[in-house]
Design a protein around this motif. Structure first.
Motif, PDB file in Angstrom:
ATOM      1  N   PHE A 127       0.813  -1.209   0.000  1.00 33.69           N
ATOM      2  CA  PHE A 127       0.000   0.000   0.000  1.00 33.69           C
ATOM      3  C   PHE A 127       0.853   1.268   0.000  1.00 33.69           C
ATOM      4  CE2 PHE A 127      -2.792   3.214   1.978  1.00 33.69           C
ATOM      5  CZ  PHE A 127      -3.823   3.169   1.060  1.00 33.69           C
ATOM      6  N   GLY A 128       1.941   1.287   0.785  1.00 38.02           N
ATOM      7  CA  GLY A 128       2.813   2.457   0.787  1.00 38.02           C
ATOM      8  C   GLY A 128       3.427   2.704  -0.577  1.00 38.02           C
ATOM      9  N   SER A 129       3.804   1.631  -1.256  1.00 40.10           N
ATOM     10  CA  SER A 129       4.369   1.772  -2.601  1.00 40.10           C
ATOM     11  C   SER A 129       3.332   2.290  -3.583  1.00 40.10           C
ATOM     12  CB  SER A 129       4.923   0.418  -3.081  1.00 40.10           C
ATOM     13  OG  SER A 129       5.934  -0.043  -2.220  1.00 40.10           O
ATOM     14  N   TRP A 130       2.078   1.861  -3.419  1.00 37.97           N
ATOM     15  CA  TRP A 130       1.005   2.374  -4.267  1.00 37.97           C
ATOM     16  C   TRP A 130       0.865   3.885  -4.115  1.00 37.97           C
ATOM     17  CZ3 TRP A 130      -2.033   2.227  -8.255  1.00 37.97           C
ATOM     18  CH2 TRP A 130      -3.227   2.958  -8.270  1.00 37.97           C
ATOM     19  N   MET A 131       0.962   4.384  -2.885  1.00 36.66           N
ATOM     20  CA  MET A 131       0.829   5.824  -2.667  1.00 36.66           C
ATOM     21  C   MET A 131       1.969   6.591  -3.337  1.00 36.66           C
ATOM     22  SD  MET A 131      -0.477   5.766   1.307  1.00 36.66           S
ATOM     23  CE  MET A 131      -0.849   7.505   1.405  1.00 36.66           C
ATOM     24  N   ILE A 132       3.178   6.049  -3.258  1.00 36.50           N
ATOM     25  CA  ILE A 132       4.307   6.687  -3.938  1.00 36.50           C
ATOM     26  C   ILE A 132       4.119   6.617  -5.447  1.00 36.50           C
ATOM     27  CG2 ILE A 132       6.801   6.547  -4.338  1.00 36.50           C
ATOM     28  CD1 ILE A 132       7.024   5.456  -1.456  1.00 36.50           C
ATOM     29  N   PHE A 133       3.622   5.484  -5.933  1.00 39.24           N
ATOM     30  CA  PHE A 133       3.351   5.338  -7.364  1.00 39.24           C
ATOM     31  C   PHE A 133       2.374   6.411  -7.849  1.00 39.24           C
ATOM     32  CE2 PHE A 133       0.478   3.761 -10.668  1.00 39.24           C
ATOM     33  CZ  PHE A 133       1.373   3.484 -11.691  1.00 39.24           C
ATOM     34  N   ILE A 134       1.346   6.691  -7.064  1.00 38.55           N
ATOM     35  CA  ILE A 134       0.369   7.717  -7.450  1.00 38.55           C
ATOM     36  C   ILE A 134       1.065   9.042  -7.724  1.00 38.55           C
ATOM     37  CG2 ILE A 134      -1.538   9.153  -6.612  1.00 38.55           C
ATOM     38  CD1 ILE A 134      -2.569   6.727  -5.084  1.00 38.55           C
ATOM     39  N   VAL A 135       1.939   9.456  -6.820  1.00 38.79           N
ATOM     40  CA  VAL A 135       2.624  10.742  -6.960  1.00 38.79           C
ATOM     41  C   VAL A 135       3.459  10.765  -8.238  1.00 38.79           C
ATOM     42  CG1 VAL A 135       4.319  12.305  -5.939  1.00 38.79           C
ATOM     43  CG2 VAL A 135       2.679  11.117  -4.471  1.00 38.79           C
ATOM     44  N   ILE A 136       4.240   9.712  -8.441  1.00 37.53           N
ATOM     45  CA  ILE A 136       5.136   9.689  -9.602  1.00 37.53           C
ATOM     46  C   ILE A 136       4.353   9.566 -10.902  1.00 37.53           C
ATOM     47  CG2 ILE A 136       7.043   8.469 -10.712  1.00 37.53           C
ATOM     48  CD1 ILE A 136       7.871   7.495  -7.923  1.00 37.53           C
ATOM     49  N   TRP A 137       3.378   8.647 -10.945  1.00 38.16           N
ATOM     50  CA  TRP A 137       2.660   8.405 -12.200  1.00 38.16           C
ATOM     51  C   TRP A 137       1.830   9.613 -12.617  1.00 38.16           C
ATOM     52  CZ3 TRP A 137      -2.196   8.069 -14.399  1.00 38.16           C
ATOM     53  CH2 TRP A 137      -2.262   7.404 -15.631  1.00 38.16           C
ATOM     54  N   ALA A 138       1.144  10.214 -11.665  1.00 44.40           N
ATOM     55  CA  ALA A 138       0.355  11.396 -12.006  1.00 44.40           C
ATOM     56  C   ALA A 138       1.241  12.501 -12.567  1.00 44.40           C
ATOM     57  CB  ALA A 138      -0.403  11.894 -10.779  1.00 44.40           C
ATOM     58  N   GLY A 392      10.356  -2.043  -3.112  1.00 36.00           N
ATOM     59  CA  GLY A 392       9.444  -3.167  -3.262  1.00 36.00           C
ATOM     60  C   GLY A 392       8.035  -2.703  -3.542  1.00 36.00           C
ATOM     61  N   PHE A 393       7.405  -3.305  -4.538  1.00 37.02           N
ATOM     62  CA  PHE A 393       6.027  -2.948  -4.903  1.00 37.02           C
ATOM     63  C   PHE A 393       5.088  -4.131  -4.651  1.00 37.02           C
ATOM     64  CE2 PHE A 393       3.835  -0.047  -8.287  1.00 37.02           C
ATOM     65  CZ  PHE A 393       2.714   0.034  -7.483  1.00 37.02           C
ATOM     66  N   ARG A 394       5.580  -5.319  -4.898  1.00 36.88           N
ATOM     67  CA  ARG A 394       4.770  -6.522  -4.715  1.00 36.88           C
ATOM     68  C   ARG A 394       4.737  -6.913  -3.237  1.00 36.88           C
ATOM     69  NH1 ARG A 394       3.107 -11.206  -7.799  1.00 36.88           N
ATOM     70  NH2 ARG A 394       1.933 -12.436  -6.290  1.00 36.88           N
ATOM     71  N   ALA A 395       3.563  -7.227  -2.731  1.00 32.86           N
ATOM     72  CA  ALA A 395       3.427  -7.700  -1.352  1.00 32.86           C
ATOM     73  C   ALA A 395       4.088  -9.060  -1.197  1.00 32.86           C
ATOM     74  CB  ALA A 395       1.955  -7.783  -0.967  1.00 32.86           C
ATOM     75  N   GLN A 396       4.512  -9.373   0.016  1.00 34.94           N
ATOM     76  CA  GLN A 396       5.097 -10.674   0.278  1.00 34.94           C
ATOM     77  C   GLN A 396       4.032 -11.757   0.111  1.00 34.94           C
ATOM     78  OE1 GLN A 396       7.081 -10.803   4.070  1.00 34.94           O
ATOM     79  NE2 GLN A 396       7.915  -8.736   3.810  1.00 34.94           N
ATOM     80  N   PRO A 397       4.423 -12.950  -0.342  1.00 36.55           N
ATOM     81  CA  PRO A 397       3.449 -14.019  -0.572  1.00 36.55           C
ATOM     82  C   PRO A 397       2.601 -14.352   0.655  1.00 36.55           C
ATOM     83  CG  PRO A 397       5.537 -14.583  -1.586  1.00 36.55           C
ATOM     84  CD  PRO A 397       5.785 -13.336  -0.795  1.00 36.55           C
ATOM     85  N   ASP A 398       3.223 -14.389   1.852  1.00 35.40           N
ATOM     86  CA  ASP A 398       2.436 -14.715   3.035  1.00 35.40           C
ATOM     87  C   ASP A 398       1.457 -13.602   3.387  1.00 35.40           C
ATOM     88  OD1 ASP A 398       4.665 -13.143   3.645  1.00 35.40           O
ATOM     89  OD2 ASP A 398       4.630 -13.732   5.748  1.00 35.40           O
ATOM     90  N   HIS A 399       1.833 -12.356   3.124  1.00 37.02           N
ATOM     91  CA  HIS A 399       0.905 -11.234   3.336  1.00 37.02           C
ATOM     92  C   HIS A 399      -0.274 -11.328   2.372  1.00 37.02           C
ATOM     93  CE1 HIS A 399       4.287  -8.538   5.191  1.00 37.02           C
ATOM     94  NE2 HIS A 399       3.907  -9.523   5.989  1.00 37.02           N
ATOM     95  N   GLU A 400       0.030 -11.702   1.144  1.00 33.53           N
ATOM     96  CA  GLU A 400      -1.017 -11.837   0.137  1.00 33.53           C
ATOM     97  C   GLU A 400      -2.013 -12.930   0.522  1.00 33.53           C
ATOM     98  OE1 GLU A 400      -1.225 -13.105  -4.553  1.00 33.53           O
ATOM     99  OE2 GLU A 400       0.574 -12.119  -3.799  1.00 33.53           O
ATOM    100  N   LEU A 401      -1.498 -14.045   1.008  1.00 36.28           N
ATOM    101  CA  LEU A 401      -2.367 -15.159   1.383  1.00 36.28           C
ATOM    102  C   LEU A 401      -3.158 -14.846   2.649  1.00 36.28           C
ATOM    103  CD1 LEU A 401       0.052 -18.128   0.623  1.00 36.28           C
ATOM    104  CD2 LEU A 401      -2.002 -17.481  -0.664  1.00 36.28           C
ATOM    105  N   THR A 402      -2.534 -14.147   3.599  1.00 31.85           N
ATOM    106  CA  THR A 402      -3.246 -13.741   4.814  1.00 31.85           C
ATOM    107  C   THR A 402      -4.356 -12.757   4.487  1.00 31.85           C
ATOM    108  OG1 THR A 402      -1.293 -14.075   6.175  1.00 31.85           O
ATOM    109  CG2 THR A 402      -3.010 -12.631   7.064  1.00 31.85           C
ATOM    110  N   GLY A 403      -4.055 -11.836   3.603  1.00 30.38           N
ATOM    111  CA  GLY A 403      -5.021 -10.813   3.208  1.00 30.38           C
ATOM    112  C   GLY A 403      -4.459  -9.427   3.428  1.00 30.38           C
ATOM    113  N   VAL A 404      -4.459  -8.616   2.367  1.00 31.80           N
ATOM    114  CA  VAL A 404      -3.865  -7.283   2.456  1.00 31.80           C
ATOM    115  C   VAL A 404      -4.659  -6.351   3.358  1.00 31.80           C
ATOM    116  CG1 VAL A 404      -2.546  -7.326   0.309  1.00 31.80           C
ATOM    117  CG2 VAL A 404      -4.976  -6.777   0.244  1.00 31.80           C
TER     118      VAL A 404
END
Length: 434
Positions: A127-138, A392-404
């Motif tokens: 989620f933190g990487s998504w927020m940074i992505f928003i700033v850069i991409w926009a 890092g942009f991709r969540a860790q596999p165990d985080h993904e399986l647990t639920g973001v």
């Protein structure tokens, strides 16, 4: 300046339309939130809401200036310092439409474009990487492309190259919004890769009522998106309003009957997806095709987008919520349709190939669409790779399986799930039998 200098009817319509388009982002949050699994609902909604928050601030600080400031060279970028903080636009300038009304209307376009991208990477982005992505991409992608497409030259002002030099038509954002977001979503899906259980888990929408409510809000808000782009309460607004209604209806039918022939069912998800496909397709063409042309466009868009969505499994691209299949494909269909179906009886006043206009406009439409697609994909791929390789942009596999939802937000959309976890933590270990 007296109050009579402002056209109160046009101003009220543009501000109302801006509010309708702003509502589309919470509507998108419901639409996307219903489509994911229970453990990712809040994360999906938060991705839309943070787009709303971050882009609002960026737009006022420098985004509007980059999109609608005087061109600094070759039609590629507006002067980012010209309207910095909007300080030069605060006073009345004697125009019939206040500058800040246009600023607000265009702001919500920027917001919804960023939010649309999030559907391609549902369940698996930090989620933190998504927020940074928003700033850069926009900053790097959306603001310049909005300048290319939406900024028309006028007395003393030079705008973007697609609108003025190429003269490709895009009434409300088929290229700048939908092809742009769809190409970006494809790049992100490729960089982040598929969800860890994409091939072997049930990824059906967990809450179809939320999906259909979100689709309904998008359809409602889209009347502001398209008819508001007339920037006046006039015949063009009425014309595009009708086209928005009828094209979307035809796209729903096209999608549903494609599903029925292919899969044997008329599905609620198909109806909701058909709504969005039709809305996307009519966005660039709303002022250039007739209502009958809009019906033809909607039927084609519904069929093609439905078929395109199914290709992701064959191609191995985990476009989670069909951003590519609906927005990229739908945006291309609508943008190219102008070169085929445009009629000079519509407000745009241009004939496409089927109305005796030749191939000229079709070529302009194709070039504009391809350039936006390539630039958006390439720039987004570079941004995503840079984030992935650094923070890092991709969540860790165990985080993904647990639920973001739980990992990144410490909460769940449904109380019973949090209660079950609390009981599991509080329950003492069973005593060992002697």
């Amino acid at each position: 300046m007296t109050p009579l200098d402002v056209n109160s009817g046009d101003t009220a319509w543009v501000l109302t339309s801006a509010a309708l388009v702003m509502l589309m982002t919470p509507g998108l949050a419901l639409f996307y939130g219903g489509m994911v699994r229970r453990k990712a609902v809040l994360n999906m909604m938060m991705m839309s809401f943070t787009a709303l928050a971050i882009v609002s601030v960026l737009w006022v600080l420098y985004g509007y200036s980059m999109a609608f400031g005087d061109d600094v060279g070759l039609g590629l970028l507006g002067n980012p310092l010209q309207h910095l903080g909007l300080t030069d636009l605060l006073a009345d300038d004697g125009a019939s439409l206040p500058a800040l009304a246009f600023v607000g209307f265009q702001a919500v376009f920027a917001i919804i474009t960023v939010a649309l991208i999030s559907g391609a990477i549902a369940d698996r982005a930090r989620f933190g990487s998504w927020m940074i992505f928003i700033v850069i991409w926009a900053t790097v992608v959306y603001f310049p492309i909005a300048h290319w497409v939406f900024d028309f030259s006028s007395d003393g002002h030079t705008g973007g190259w697609i609108a003025n030099q190429l003269q490709a038509l895009d009434f409300a954002g088929g290229t700048a919004v939908h092809i742009n977001a769809g190409a970006a979503g494809l790049a992100l899906a490729l960089v982040l890769g598929a969800r860890v259980d994409w091939r072997n888990a049930d990824h059906r929408p967990h809450n179809m009522p939320l999906v259909m409510l979100g689709a309904g809000l998008l359809w409602f808000g889209w009347f502001g998106f398209n008819a508001g782009s007339a920037l006046a309460a006039d015949n063009t607004a009425a014309f595009t309003w009708v086209n928005t209604l009828v094209t979307t209806g035809a796209a729903v039918l096209g999608w549903l009957f494609t599903e029925r022939i292919r899969d044997g069912h008329f599905t609620p998800l198909g109806a909701a997806s058909g709504v969005v496909a039709g809305l996307v397709a009519i966005t660039p063409a709303a002022n250039s095709v007739s209502p009958v042309g809009g019906i033809a466009l909607g039927l084609v868009a519904g069929v093609l987008c439905c078929l395109a969505v199914g290709l992701k499994y064959r191609l191995g691209v985990d476009d989670s919520l069909d951003v590519v299949g609906v927005h990229l494909v739908g945006g291309l269909v609508g943008t190219l349709a102008i070169g085929l179906l445009a009629t000079d009886a519509a407000p745009a006043g241009i004939n496409g190939l089927f109305y005796g206009g030749g191939f000229d406009q079709l070529g302009r439409q194709a070039l504009g669409a391809v350039v936006v697609l390539v630039v958006s994909f390439g720039a987004t791929w570079l941004i995503a790779m840079a984030l992935q390789k650094t923070i890092g942009f991709r969540a860790q596999p165990d985080h993904e399986l647990t639920g973001v939802d739980t990992v990144f937000h410490g909460s769940s959309a449904y109380d019973e799930e949090m209660a079950a976890r609390a009981v599991a933590v509080a329950e003492p270990e069973p005593e060992l039998q002697s």
